[in-house]
Design a protein around this motif. Sequence first.
Motif, mmCIF file in Angstrom:
data_model
loop_
_atom_site.group_PDB
_atom_site.id
_atom_site.type_symbol
_atom_site.label_atom_id
_atom_site.label_comp_id
_atom_site.label_asym_id
_atom_site.label_seq_id
_atom_site.Cartn_x
_atom_site.Cartn_y
_atom_site.Cartn_z
ATOM 1 N N ASP B 79 -8.489 41.228 3.434
ATOM 2 C CA ASP B 79 -7.344 41.618 4.487
ATOM 3 C C ASP B 79 -6.543 40.089 4.597
ATOM 4 N N GLU B 80 -5.148 40.366 3.984
ATOM 5 C CA GLU B 80 -4.305 38.868 3.846
ATOM 6 C C GLU B 80 -3.700 38.696 5.221
ATOM 7 N N SER B 81 -3.893 39.635 6.212
ATOM 8 C CA SER B 81 -2.957 39.399 7.473
ATOM 9 C C SER B 81 -3.944 38.108 8.372
ATOM 10 N N ILE B 82 -5.101 37.846 8.031
ATOM 11 C CA ILE B 82 -6.169 36.952 8.826
ATOM 12 C C ILE B 82 -6.474 36.002 7.840
ATOM 13 N N ILE B 83 -6.264 34.715 8.259
ATOM 14 C CA ILE B 83 -6.706 33.696 7.576
ATOM 15 C C ILE B 83 -7.673 32.831 8.497
ATOM 16 N N CYS B 84 -8.830 32.297 7.939
ATOM 17 C CA CYS B 84 -9.733 31.448 8.381
ATOM 18 C C CYS B 84 -9.799 30.262 7.967
ATOM 19 N N VAL B 85 -9.419 29.174 8.739
ATOM 20 C CA VAL B 85 -9.113 27.715 8.218
ATOM 21 C C VAL B 85 -10.431 27.049 8.443
ATOM 22 N N VAL B 86 -10.868 26.528 7.255
ATOM 23 C CA VAL B 86 -12.103 25.604 7.350
ATOM 24 C C VAL B 86 -12.032 24.320 7.064
ATOM 25 N N GLU B 87 -13.120 23.479 7.052
ATOM 26 C CA GLU B 87 -12.772 22.122 6.673
ATOM 27 C C GLU B 87 -13.149 22.025 5.146
ATOM 28 N N ASP B 88 -14.278 22.393 4.576
ATOM 29 C CA ASP B 88 -14.713 22.518 3.058
ATOM 30 C C ASP B 88 -15.124 23.553 2.602
ATOM 31 N N PRO B 89 -15.330 23.699 1.261
ATOM 32 C CA PRO B 89 -15.937 24.915 0.661
ATOM 33 C C PRO B 89 -17.148 25.276 1.148
ATOM 34 N N LEU B 90 -18.029 24.417 1.713
ATOM 35 C CA LEU B 90 -19.417 24.959 2.084
ATOM 36 C C LEU B 90 -19.119 25.913 3.435
ATOM 37 N N HIS B 106 -8.629 29.304 4.317
ATOM 38 C CA HIS B 106 -7.775 28.160 3.787
ATOM 39 C C HIS B 106 -8.567 26.963 3.877
ATOM 40 N N VAL B 107 -8.969 26.106 2.814
ATOM 41 C CA VAL B 107 -9.731 25.048 3.080
ATOM 42 C C VAL B 107 -8.816 23.827 3.157
ATOM 43 N N LEU B 108 -9.163 22.964 4.292
ATOM 44 C CA LEU B 108 -8.263 21.878 4.480
ATOM 45 C C LEU B 108 -8.726 20.760 3.788
ATOM 46 N N GLY B 109 -9.698 20.602 3.197
ATOM 47 C CA GLY B 109 -10.025 19.404 2.626
ATOM 48 C C GLY B 109 -10.726 18.392 3.278
ATOM 49 N N GLY B 110 -11.128 18.556 4.697
ATOM 50 C CA GLY B 110 -11.568 17.473 5.505
ATOM 51 C C GLY B 110 -10.966 17.637 6.993
ATOM 52 N N VAL B 111 -11.090 16.653 7.760
ATOM 53 C CA VAL B 111 -10.314 16.924 9.057
ATOM 54 C C VAL B 111 -9.472 15.444 9.455
ATOM 55 N N ILE B 112 -8.666 15.374 10.305
ATOM 56 C CA ILE B 112 -8.010 14.205 10.479
ATOM 57 C C ILE B 112 -8.822 13.387 11.259
ATOM 58 N N SER B 113 -8.917 12.029 10.509
ATOM 59 C CA SER B 113 -9.773 10.998 11.096
ATOM 60 C C SER B 113 -9.058 9.692 10.913
ATOM 61 N N PRO B 114 -8.587 9.071 11.960
ATOM 62 C CA PRO B 114 -7.788 8.046 11.713
ATOM 63 C C PRO B 114 -8.782 6.588 11.356
ATOM 64 N N GLY B 117 -9.048 6.911 7.698
ATOM 65 C CA GLY B 117 -7.850 6.568 7.285
ATOM 66 C C GLY B 117 -7.267 8.016 6.632
ATOM 67 N N ILE B 118 -7.714 9.153 7.308
ATOM 68 C CA ILE B 118 -7.398 10.522 6.792
ATOM 69 C C ILE B 118 -6.317 11.059 7.994
ATOM 70 N N GLY B 119 -5.172 10.947 7.614
ATOM 71 C CA GLY B 119 -4.152 11.847 8.505
ATOM 72 C C GLY B 119 -3.827 13.265 7.945
ATOM 73 N N PRO B 120 -3.119 13.826 8.785
ATOM 74 C CA PRO B 120 -2.781 15.327 8.347
ATOM 75 C C PRO B 120 -2.063 15.579 6.898
ATOM 76 N N GLU B 121 -1.456 14.508 6.336
ATOM 77 C CA GLU B 121 -0.668 14.407 5.135
ATOM 78 C C GLU B 121 -1.932 14.527 4.100
ATOM 79 N N ASP B 122 -2.914 14.030 4.077
ATOM 80 C CA ASP B 122 -4.093 14.250 3.364
ATOM 81 C C ASP B 122 -4.657 15.609 3.226
ATOM 82 N N LEU B 123 -4.651 16.427 4.296
ATOM 83 C CA LEU B 123 -5.020 17.746 4.317
ATOM 84 C C LEU B 123 -4.209 18.678 3.829
ATOM 85 N N THR B 124 -4.666 20.154 3.504
ATOM 86 C CA THR B 124 -3.867 20.821 3.079
ATOM 87 C C THR B 124 -2.907 21.908 4.430
ATOM 88 N N ILE B 125 -2.505 21.112 5.147
ATOM 89 C CA ILE B 125 -1.829 21.675 6.538
ATOM 90 C C ILE B 125 -0.553 22.096 6.016
#
Lengths: 209, 209
Positions: B79-90, B106-114, B117-125
Motif C-alpha cells: 500500500d503506497e498510501s501509508i509510509i512508516c518512517v524509521v531510523e535505520d534498516p534494522l 522511509h529510512v531516515l538514516g539516523g536521528v537529529i542529534s546536535p 553534529g547530526i542535523g535534519p539536513e543529514d537525514l532523508t527528511i
Amino acid sequence: MNILPSNVQKLMQLLQRIPGLGPKSAARVAMFLLTSPKGYTKELGEVIANLKEEIVYCKMCFNIASSTPCEICDSQERDESIICVVEDPLDVLAFENGTDFKGKYHVLGGVISPVNGIGPEDLTIAQLINRLEGGKVKEIIIATNPNIEGEATAMYIKQEILNLSSQALKVGKRDLKITRLARGLPSGADLEYADKTTLKKSFEGRTNF
Amino acid sequence: MNILPSNVQKLMQLLQRIPGLGPKSAARVAMFLLTSPKGYTKELGEVIANLKEEIVYCKMCFNIASSTPCEICDSQERDESIICVVEDPLDVLAFENGTDFKGKYHVLGGVISPVNGIGPEDLTIAQLINRLEGGKVKEIIIATNPNIEGEATAMYIKQEILNLSSQALKVGKRDLKITRLARGLPSGADLEYADKTTLKKSFEGRTNF
C-alpha cells in the motif's frame, strides 16, 4: 521477500558464530560495518580473510607468530632455564605487558576439559615434557587459570613432570622446581567482598611481614 | 619485541572500532578468529571486504538493498498510501518480522542529534517530504525510537509536514494523517517494575475495554 540484501544476511549469520554475539548484536555490528567508511571495511575484511596465511605456530613454544621459532624463543636475552606454561597466546601478551618476566613461554593451546572433549593429547603437554629433556630448564611456572579446569591441567602437568623427573633422577641429578602463581587477594580488593576461596587461599598463603 | 604477529595486532586495532568491543573483547574475538576453521575466516573476511560494493541505497526509501528501487518500493502489492518512517534498516527488519504492516517505508538514516553534529539536513527528511507531493500518501507513521532524540526528530518531521500541508491545502484538499506508535506497557511487563514515564504514558493512552 528479502528485506535485506543477501550479503548482509550472510554477514549477520557469520558474525553470530563469534562467541558473545547474539542475533541482535550481530545485526548491530553488521549495521556499523555498513555505515563505516569503505576503507575500514576493506582493510578489516582483508585482514580477516588472510589471517591464517600469515600466521604460524612457533615449533618451540606453540605461540602464534609470524615466523618459527618465534622472537621470544629465538631471543638470546631471555632466560631459557625458566618456562612459563600458559593456556593461550593472550596469556603471553598479558605477562609481557604486565610483568617483567624474562624467561620463555609454552602455550598449551587450552586446558584439559572432558566436558568439551579436550584431553591431554589435544594440548602441547608432550612437547613441553620434551623441552625439559637435556636438563637446561630449572623452573616451570604452571600459569594456567585459577579455576577448576586450569587447576586440573596444572596437576596433570605436574604429575607428568614428576614421572619424567623420577626416571631422569636415576641417570643424573636434576633439580627442577615446579611453581604455580600465588593465590590471594587481588590488589585494591575489599576483604568484606572477597569470596570464600580467595579468602581461604590468602590465609593459607600468608607471608612474613 | 612484537609479542603478536603484526596482522593480529592490526586485527585487534580494527576490531576495537566496533561499538561494544573494548580492547579485551577485541582480543578475544581475534583469538576466536585465529582458532576458527580457515573457510570461516576466509568467507567472513571476503563478505566484509566486499560489503559496500554489493550494497546500494534505495532511491525511494533509502533502505539498504541489492537494487534500487528496493523490493518493497517496487512491489505492487504494498500500500503506497501509508509510509512508516524509521531510523535505520534494522527497524525495517523488525517491522517486517514482527508486524503485518503492508505499506511502504522511509529510512531516515539516523536521528537529529546536535551532540553528535547530526542535523535534519543529514537525514532523508527532505526526500520524505518530496514523497508526500502528489497527494497519494494518506498516512505517515513516524516510528522513530521513543527516546529524547527520537521524539525530537518525530516533532521536527511533523512540523515539516504541517508546513507543507498548509501550503498544499491552499491549492487542493488534502487529508494526511500523521501517527506515532502507541506508548504503554510492554507485553509481559510487571506493573511494579515499570518506569515512571512508561506508567504515565500507559495511563494517558488508556483504551476502552
